[in-house]
Design a protein around this motif. Sequence first.
Motif, short mmCIF file in Angstrom:
data_model
loop_
_atom_site.label_atom_id
_atom_site.label_comp_id
_atom_site.label_asym_id
_atom_site.label_seq_id
_atom_site.Cartn_x
_atom_site.Cartn_y
_atom_site.Cartn_z
N GLN A 48 0.83 -1.18 0.00
CA GLN A 48 0.00 0.00 0.00
C GLN A 48 0.88 1.24 0.00
O GLN A 48 1.78 1.37 0.82
CB GLN A 48 -0.91 0.03 1.23
CG GLN A 48 -1.99 -1.04 1.22
CD GLN A 48 -3.05 -0.73 0.20
OE1 GLN A 48 -3.06 -1.36 -0.87
NE2 GLN A 48 -3.92 0.21 0.49
N VAL A 49 0.59 2.15 -0.92
CA VAL A 49 1.30 3.41 -0.99
C VAL A 49 0.67 4.39 -0.01
O VAL A 49 -0.56 4.55 0.01
CB VAL A 49 1.27 3.99 -2.41
CG1 VAL A 49 1.91 5.37 -2.45
CG2 VAL A 49 1.96 3.04 -3.37
N GLN A 50 1.49 5.03 0.80
CA GLN A 50 1.01 6.00 1.76
C GLN A 50 1.81 7.30 1.64
O GLN A 50 3.04 7.28 1.52
CB GLN A 50 1.13 5.48 3.19
CG GLN A 50 0.23 4.30 3.50
CD GLN A 50 0.38 3.82 4.93
OE1 GLN A 50 1.50 3.61 5.40
NE2 GLN A 50 -0.74 3.65 5.61
N LEU A 51 1.10 8.41 1.68
CA LEU A 51 1.70 9.73 1.70
C LEU A 51 1.18 10.47 2.92
O LEU A 51 -0.04 10.54 3.13
CB LEU A 51 1.35 10.52 0.43
CG LEU A 51 1.79 9.92 -0.91
CD1 LEU A 51 1.21 10.74 -2.06
CD2 LEU A 51 3.31 9.89 -1.01
N VAL A 52 2.07 11.03 3.72
CA VAL A 52 1.69 11.72 4.94
C VAL A 52 2.36 13.09 4.96
O VAL A 52 3.59 13.18 5.01
CB VAL A 52 2.07 10.93 6.20
CG1 VAL A 52 1.63 11.70 7.45
CG2 VAL A 52 1.42 9.55 6.18
N GLU A 53 1.54 14.14 4.95
CA GLU A 53 2.06 15.50 4.99
C GLU A 53 2.22 15.97 6.44
O GLU A 53 1.47 15.55 7.33
CB GLU A 53 1.12 16.47 4.27
CG GLU A 53 0.86 16.14 2.82
CD GLU A 53 -0.42 15.36 2.62
OE1 GLU A 53 -0.98 15.41 1.51
OE2 GLU A 53 -0.87 14.69 3.57
N SER A 54 3.16 16.86 6.65
CA SER A 54 3.35 17.49 7.94
C SER A 54 4.01 18.85 7.74
O SER A 54 4.49 19.16 6.65
CB SER A 54 4.19 16.62 8.87
OG SER A 54 5.50 16.43 8.35
N GLY A 55 4.02 19.66 8.78
CA GLY A 55 4.70 20.93 8.74
C GLY A 55 3.80 22.14 8.60
O GLY A 55 4.29 23.28 8.63
N GLY A 56 2.50 21.93 8.44
CA GLY A 56 1.59 23.05 8.35
C GLY A 56 1.43 23.74 9.69
O GLY A 56 1.88 23.26 10.73
N GLY A 57 0.77 24.88 9.66
CA GLY A 57 0.54 25.63 10.87
C GLY A 57 0.10 27.04 10.58
O GLY A 57 -0.29 27.37 9.46
N LEU A 58 0.16 27.87 11.59
CA LEU A 58 -0.23 29.27 11.50
C LEU A 58 1.01 30.14 11.44
O LEU A 58 1.92 29.98 12.27
CB LEU A 58 -1.09 29.66 12.71
CG LEU A 58 -1.48 31.13 12.84
CD1 LEU A 58 -2.39 31.54 11.67
CD2 LEU A 58 -2.18 31.36 14.17
N VAL A 59 1.06 31.04 10.48
CA VAL A 59 2.21 31.91 10.31
C VAL A 59 1.73 33.28 9.86
O VAL A 59 0.70 33.41 9.20
CB VAL A 59 3.21 31.30 9.30
CG1 VAL A 59 2.59 31.22 7.91
CG2 VAL A 59 4.51 32.08 9.27
#
Length: 125
Positions: A1-12
């Motif tokens: 199974q191919v998985q993509l997980v994003e991170s690093g977002g937030g309020l700026v």
Amino acid sequence: QVQLVESGGGLVQAGGSLRLSCARSGGTFSRYAMGWFRQAPGKEREYVAAMSRSGGSTYYADSVKGRFTISRDNAKNTVYLQMNSLKPEDTAVYYCAATSGYYSGNHSPAAFDSWGQGTQVTVSS
């Protein structure tokens, strides 16, 4: 199974910077072209940037050219989106995407066949 997980977002604040990461598992990472898209409330998913499988070619939407940089680290199975000089209009959920097919800068989400769940980026004025 191919998985993509994003991170690093937030309020700026406007003018600030964020770096988004997309970690991928499954398949051979170096065989996939990678892209970033974003979607704001009430709007369609929008192309942001992409990089060829070799890393030799990068593509950017006019709205982010000169401010955003896409890069990849095949050893870490990760693609990055460095976002500088952020503007309120950059506010959206950002998605990473992958394709094992031919890619040469097509702006359509249909050019990609694997997607992450997204990470929220909010830029205040």
